[in-house]
Design an enzyme around this catalytic site. Structure first.
Site, PDB file in Angstrom:
ATOM      1  N   GLY A   1       0.944  -1.202  -0.141  1.00  0.00           N
ATOM      2  CA  GLY A   1      -0.064   0.050   0.106  1.00  0.00           C
ATOM      3  C   GLY A   1       0.984   1.253   0.123  1.00  0.00           C
ATOM      4  O   GLY A   1       2.214   1.036   0.285  1.00  0.00           O
TER       5      GLY A   1
ATOM      6  N   GLY B   1       0.490  -5.366   0.497  1.00  0.00           N
ATOM      7  CA  GLY B   1      -0.790  -5.093  -0.244  1.00  0.00           C
ATOM      8  C   GLY B   1      -0.460  -5.976  -1.311  1.00  0.00           C
ATOM      9  O   GLY B   1      -1.381  -6.411  -2.043  1.00  0.00           O
TER      10      GLY B   1
ATOM     11  N   ASP C   1      -1.405  -7.721   7.307  1.00  0.00           N
ATOM     12  CA  ASP C   1      -2.896  -7.618   7.105  1.00  0.00           C
ATOM     13  C   ASP C   1      -3.266  -8.142   5.650  1.00  0.00           C
ATOM     14  O   ASP C   1      -2.443  -9.152   5.078  1.00  0.00           O
ATOM     15  CB  ASP C   1      -3.243  -6.137   7.138  1.00  0.00           C
TER      16      ASP C   1
ATOM     17  N   GLU D   1       5.646  -5.729   7.715  1.00  0.00           N
ATOM     18  CA  GLU D   1       4.903  -4.697   8.430  1.00  0.00           C
ATOM     19  C   GLU D   1       5.596  -4.315   9.807  1.00  0.00           C
ATOM     20  O   GLU D   1       5.615  -3.320  10.329  1.00  0.00           O
ATOM     21  CB  GLU D   1       3.641  -5.139   8.490  1.00  0.00           C
TER      22      GLU D   1
END
Length: 371
Positions: free
Chosen positions: A68, A116, A147, A139
């Site tokens: 992301g 992502g 995620d 992350e």
């Protein structure tokens, strides 16, 4: 003729629909608009009988997708975080949609595939890696938690390999991506143009049998013994202690790597991964991750981690708290509370989609690697 938006190019050739993530200078990092464009394309092609296969690829030479747009998340978190929460809502819905897509969804995971980028590839039915692939969920290094369904995928890797990757954020190559269940097939990078050509006219499984090969050797299979022994420890502190005491240079280096990550992110990642292992569906895991992601917006480490890695680039984050023992059980529990704006609620609506799961068929690579 390509259509879509400048950052997501869409085209159909033969029987295939192609999605090209088109931010090469940012290694195709995802924005909210890109997520919506990909979702819209999947919706239209799902209903189009002329499209029998969907292929996602990245523009440029560096990778499919670096994750992301974390600089945007940094700025939004400082402003209250509402835009990031809305982005994650649509991104996680897209991840779930990909996992149930009724047509072959071929992800060309060439080059960098992180965060992502894993979400828009590793939930697909056909995941292709090359010798240039570098796959990771990094992350914890920015004060965040894996995620996009990452805890669901890594929680189902053999033994404790997924725990190792989730906590360290380590990059893996093709063979280890196949071993851990993040990919299906290895295709040499030089063969990708021929594979893409075949995907236009023949079924995905047939195209893959023409080009799949055995990947170069990985490293995780040989490290499995000490990884499994260390990461079964009940707490992050004991995992680090076992790594230091394992008597293996790679384990000691791993312990030092963990101590440089956000202590809070390490503890929350471990708790999230272990909860995800007990969940039956990806949607349940995404709902859990949404709670955790929203909680990250309310703490100091996400903003600080992105500042250190991406904004100021001093690579010297000042974590709060600074050590693992200072992160209390109450603080970890806080991350799993329902966010102020409400839960994502994917699991509640997943029953209707469950029948479509696997309808496209998983990749069948006669030369797939792994152990």
């Amino acid at each position: 003729m390509p259509t879509g938006s400048p950052d997501v190019l869409l085209r159909t050739e033969g029987r295939a629909g192609f999605i090209t993530l088109n931010r090469p200078r940012a290694i195709n990092a995802l924005t909210h608009a890109m997520v919506l464009a990909v979702d819209d394309a999947l919706s239209r092609w799902e209903r189009d009988p002329a499209v029998t296969t969907v292929v996602i690829e990245g523009a440029g030479e560096r990778g499919l997708c670096a994750g992301g747009d974390i600089r945007a998340i940094h700025d939004d978190a400082r402003a209250g975080g509402s835009a990031s929460a809305a982005f994650w809502q649509d991104e996680y819905r897209l991840n779930a949609r990909i996992s149930h897509y009724p047509k072959p969804y071929v992800a060309l995971m060439d080059g960098i595939v992180m965060g992502g980028g894993v979400g828009v590839s590793a939930h697909g039915s056909v995941r292709v890696v090359t010798e240039r692939s570098r796959v990771a969920m990094p992350e914890t290094g920015i004060g965040f938690v894996p995620d996009v369904g990452g805890t669901y995928l890594l929680g189902r890797a053999p033994g404790e390999l997924g725990t190792h990757l989730a906590l360290t954020g380590g990059q893996i190559g093709a063979a280890d991506a196949v071993l851990t269940g993040l990919a299906d097939c290895f295709v040499p990078a030089a063969e990708l143009p021929a594979l893409i050509h075949d995907l236009k006219d023949v079924p995905a499984d047939l195209a893959l049998t023409r080009h799949a090969a055995a990947p170069p050797p990985g490293v995780l299979a040989e490290q499995r013994e000490w990884i499994d022994a260390c990461y079964t420890a009940p707490t992050a502190e004991e995992i680090v202690e076992r790594l230091f005491d394992a008597g293996v240079p790679a384990a000691k280096e791993t312990a030092e790597t963990l101590l440089a990550k956000s202590p809070t992110a390490l503890k929350v990642t471990l708790a999230t991964l272990r909860r995800s292992r007990a969940l039956a569906t990806l949607e349940e895991a995404l709902d859990l991750e949404y709670r955790v992601s929203c909680a990250a917006l309310t703490g100091p480490d996400l903003v600080e981690g992105i500042r250190a890695q991406v904004v100021d680039k001093d690579r010297n984050p000042r974590w709060t708290p600074a050590t693992l023992p200072e992160v209390t059980d109450a603080e970890v529990a806080r991350w799993f509370a329902a966010p102020a704006g409400g839960d994502l609620g994917l699991a509640a609506g997943a029953a209707g989609a469950a029948g479509a799961a696997g309808a496209a068929g998983a990749a069948d690579c006669g030369a797939r690697g792994g152990a």
